[in-house]
Design a protein around this motif. Structure first.
Motif, mmCIF file in Angstrom:
data_model
loop_
_atom_site.group_PDB
_atom_site.id
_atom_site.type_symbol
_atom_site.label_atom_id
_atom_site.label_comp_id
_atom_site.label_asym_id
_atom_site.label_seq_id
_atom_site.Cartn_x
_atom_site.Cartn_y
_atom_site.Cartn_z
ATOM 1 N N VAL A 1 0.799 -1.293 0.079
ATOM 2 C CA VAL A 1 0.093 -0.037 0.045
ATOM 3 C C VAL A 1 0.943 1.332 -0.054
ATOM 4 N N ALA A 2 2.244 1.284 0.568
ATOM 5 C CA ALA A 2 2.950 2.199 0.415
ATOM 6 C C ALA A 2 3.501 2.648 -1.065
ATOM 7 N N VAL A 3 3.658 1.546 -1.715
ATOM 8 C CA VAL A 3 4.438 1.879 -3.042
ATOM 9 C C VAL A 3 3.649 2.712 -3.912
ATOM 10 N N LEU B 1 12.901 3.118 3.686
ATOM 11 C CA LEU B 1 12.214 4.276 4.118
ATOM 12 C C LEU B 1 12.943 5.592 3.812
ATOM 13 N N LEU B 2 14.169 5.397 3.304
ATOM 14 C CA LEU B 2 15.092 6.449 3.136
ATOM 15 C C LEU B 2 14.914 6.916 1.486
ATOM 16 N N ALA B 3 14.296 5.997 0.786
ATOM 17 C CA ALA B 3 14.524 6.067 -0.781
ATOM 18 C C ALA B 3 13.953 7.558 -1.205
ATOM 19 N N GLY B 4 14.508 8.232 -1.961
ATOM 20 C CA GLY B 4 14.193 9.463 -2.438
ATOM 21 C C GLY B 4 13.643 9.666 -3.859
ATOM 22 N N SER B 5 13.584 8.482 -4.830
ATOM 23 C CA SER B 5 13.248 8.452 -6.005
ATOM 24 C C SER B 5 12.674 6.966 -6.170
ATOM 25 N N LEU B 6 11.771 7.000 -7.292
ATOM 26 C CA LEU B 6 11.171 5.442 -7.863
ATOM 27 C C LEU B 6 12.365 4.689 -8.110
ATOM 28 N N PRO B 7 13.386 5.118 -9.052
ATOM 29 C CA PRO B 7 14.293 3.874 -9.607
ATOM 30 C C PRO B 7 15.093 3.453 -8.047
ATOM 31 N N GLY C 1 -1.580 0.116 7.240
ATOM 32 C CA GLY C 1 -0.670 0.885 6.326
ATOM 33 C C GLY C 1 -1.489 2.038 5.834
ATOM 34 N N GLY C 2 -2.530 1.753 4.721
ATOM 35 C CA GLY C 2 -3.434 2.807 4.478
ATOM 36 C C GLY C 2 -3.692 3.900 5.537
ATOM 37 N N ALA C 3 -4.129 3.581 6.529
ATOM 38 C CA ALA C 3 -4.461 4.690 7.506
ATOM 39 C C ALA C 3 -3.248 5.236 8.083
ATOM 40 N N LEU C 4 -2.197 4.812 8.318
ATOM 41 C CA LEU C 4 -0.912 5.333 8.697
ATOM 42 C C LEU C 4 -0.556 6.415 7.518
ATOM 43 N N ILE C 5 -0.593 6.003 6.315
ATOM 44 C CA ILE C 5 -0.213 6.842 5.064
ATOM 45 C C ILE C 5 -1.147 8.142 5.320
ATOM 46 N N ASP C 6 -2.598 8.039 5.516
ATOM 47 C CA ASP C 6 -3.287 9.099 5.677
ATOM 48 C C ASP C 6 -2.859 10.275 6.565
ATOM 49 N N ALA C 7 -2.628 9.450 7.763
ATOM 50 C CA ALA C 7 -2.503 10.234 8.941
ATOM 51 C C ALA C 7 -0.930 10.746 9.145
ATOM 52 N N GLN C 8 0.198 9.881 8.592
ATOM 53 C CA GLN C 8 1.532 10.431 8.939
ATOM 54 C C GLN C 8 2.468 10.358 7.615
ATOM 55 N N GLY C 9 1.818 9.732 6.415
ATOM 56 C CA GLY C 9 2.752 9.857 5.431
ATOM 57 C C GLY C 9 3.168 8.368 5.031
ATOM 58 N N VAL C 10 3.848 8.325 3.672
ATOM 59 C CA VAL C 10 3.922 7.042 3.057
ATOM 60 C C VAL C 10 5.160 6.289 3.899
ATOM 61 N N ARG C 11 6.231 7.119 4.418
ATOM 62 C CA ARG C 11 7.199 6.424 5.279
ATOM 63 C C ARG C 11 6.708 5.764 6.450
ATOM 64 N N ALA C 12 5.631 6.015 7.004
ATOM 65 C CA ALA C 12 5.089 5.129 8.179
ATOM 66 C C ALA C 12 4.584 3.962 7.920
ATOM 67 N N SER C 13 4.039 3.687 6.727
ATOM 68 C CA SER C 13 3.504 2.493 6.159
ATOM 69 C C SER C 13 4.934 1.507 5.671
ATOM 70 N N PHE C 14 5.940 2.049 4.933
ATOM 71 C CA PHE C 14 7.226 1.428 5.169
ATOM 72 C C PHE C 14 7.817 0.825 6.326
ATOM 73 N N ALA C 15 7.757 2.066 7.547
ATOM 74 C CA ALA C 15 8.232 1.474 8.859
ATOM 75 C C ALA C 15 7.201 0.226 9.364
ATOM 76 N N LEU C 16 6.045 0.404 8.983
ATOM 77 C CA LEU C 16 5.282 -0.647 9.625
ATOM 78 C C LEU C 16 5.606 -2.120 9.141
ATOM 79 N N GLY C 17 6.065 -2.047 7.806
ATOM 80 C CA GLY C 17 6.486 -3.286 7.217
ATOM 81 C C GLY C 17 7.622 -3.966 7.817
ATOM 82 N N CYS C 18 8.575 -2.674 7.799
ATOM 83 C CA CYS C 18 9.749 -3.063 8.630
ATOM 84 C C CYS C 18 9.759 -3.686 9.894
ATOM 85 N N SER C 19 8.829 -3.213 10.760
ATOM 86 C CA SER C 19 8.525 -3.645 12.091
ATOM 87 C C SER C 19 7.851 -4.962 12.075
ATOM 88 N N ALA C 20 6.976 -5.231 11.320
ATOM 89 C CA ALA C 20 6.468 -6.593 11.241
ATOM 90 C C ALA C 20 7.416 -7.664 10.861
#
Length: 409
Positions: free
Chosen positions: A244-246, A304-310, A365-384
């Motif tokens: 959902v973050a991508v 979490l640190l990516a700055g571009s799609l490539p 992840g979708g709820a986190l993106i709406d509330a805190q941004g896309v990196r929060a969903s990546f962080a969720l995946g990493c934590s799981a």
């Protein structure tokens, strides 16, 4: 020591595919499960084409996936108790018939609720070809090295229908219509499942004789199976957070339509990693599980640190490398931990855990993106994924499932 056990690299896969019936089992099972990668997207396109919104489309897809997740271990238990052919043969007709019904309902402008009900029924009656195949390998392959290669090839090939399936839906829907995609999915399921059932190892397989009392928990009575299922659920949760973050990341970096590139490379990494693991890695499944789970947790941190799609695409390819090896190890551990009379159910629980975790991870992840941004969903995946690595390290029931070390040349 046999030539098969001594084989390394591509020779190990050649030795596997020289085993009687192995090649046809893989091919039929791959075709039979192609709808796994087709139906979710096909339902979205079908419902949208009927004029309904994405909310209704998402609800129907979710209901289908939940039904499939619930039905999978039930079907696996039936396979264990009644035999492979007795369960697969009727589902080879019922599931495709329900897919054709969904397409026909759309053509007839039937209410969306009718399409949803048919989708739920189809999910429950999905033929348990994957669980059936995995439960057969211990009967067909005596050498631990060949079973490990079979589980690795199985884990890797699953990425194929999750990549090819949506592409096939897009092509058929573009050339014909969304309803036509259900005809293709139904044909693949019917031909593949019937071909799988016609193979001698499936046709002649008989249920294992019950040992002791029958537990309500079934396959989950084994602590090792429960631990592997929990690890699989954590991994599914991680995948849901990433998936959902991508699209959200892609929308902010050039367009949401480009999200397919990093997601495809995520799957491609898993495919490559699984093939390499099956060809090269020897030793215990427990060690492979722990190493793969740790590498997955570490691999999901850099996005979490990516700055571009490539850059994100490259990082997700790397992160995907340990996924198929992780499930290769999970299948090997279940092979050892599950009682023979509950093997198909045990393997089915892995699929259910992944699906359930994926749905929950995507929702959170979708709820986190709406509330805190896309990196929060990546962080969720990493934590799981980190939780999965912790369970692989300290979870109960894995110590006693360590297979004997194979001989070495």
């Amino acid at each position: 020591m046999s030539e098969a056990v001594a084989a390394r690299g591509i020779e190990r896969y050649r030795a596997l595919l020289r085993v009687p019936y192995a090649r046809e089992l893989f091919l039929w099972a791959l075709l039979a499960r192609l709808p796994m990668g087709m139906v979710p997207l096909a339902l979205v396109l079908l419902v949208r084409d009927s004029g309904a919104g994405y909310g209704q489309a998402g609800a129907i897809v979710g209901a289908y996936l939940v039904a499939a997740a619930v039905g999978s271990p039930i079907a696996g238990r039936l396979v264990d108790r009644r035999g492979h052919a007795r369960i697969l043969r009727p589902r080879a007709l019922l599931f495709p018939s329900l897919l054709l019904l969904i397409g026909a309902l759309a053509v007839l402008d039937a209410p969306t609720v009718a399409i949803g009900a048919s989708a739920i029924a189809a999910g429950v009656l999905f033929p348990p070809v994957g669980a059936s195949l995995r439960s057969l390998w211990p009967r067909l392959l005596e050498e631990p090295e060949l079973r490990a290669a079979a589980y690795a090839l199985e884990a890797s090939l699953q990425e194929v229908f999750f990549v090819v399936g949506p592409l096939l839906v897009a092509v058929v829907a573009g050339i014909a219509s969304p309803s036509a995609t259900f005809v293709v999915a139904a044909a693949a399921s019917a031909v593949g499942t019937l071909g799988f059932v016609s193979s001698a190892p499936v046709r002649d397989a008989r249920p294992e004789e019950e040992q002791g009392r029958r537990s309500l928990l079934g396959a989950l009575e084994s602590p090792g199976v429960r631990t592997v299922v929990l690890i699989s659920a954590c991994c599914g949760f991680a995948f849901g957070g990433v998936e959902v973050a991508v699209p959200a990341f892609a929308e902010a970096h050039g367009g949401v339509e480009r999200a397919g590139i990093p997601l495809a490379l995520f799957a491609a990494g898993s495919l490559v990693g699984g093939l390499v693991a099956g060809a090269r890695i020897s030793g215990s499944s427990r060690t492979l599980l722990r190493a793969s789970a740790l590498l997955l947790a570490l691999g999901l941190a850099p996005p979490l640190l990516a700055g571009s799609l490539p850059l994100l695409s490259l990082l997700l390819f790397t992160a995907g490398l340990p996924i198929a090896p992780l499930f290769t190890a999970a299948y090997g551990l279940v092979d050892r931990a599950a009682r023979r009379e509950s093997a198909a159910e045990a393997f089915a629980w892995i699929s259910t855990a992944i699906s359930g975790g994926l749905a929950a991870g995507a929702a959170v992840g979708g709820a986190l993106i709406d509330a805190q941004g896309v990196r929060a969903s990546f962080a969720l995946g990493c934590s799981a994924a980190a939780l999965a690595a912790l369970l692989a390290l300290v979870g109960p029931g894995l110590e006693g499932t360590r297979p004997p070390d194979p001989e070495r040349v």
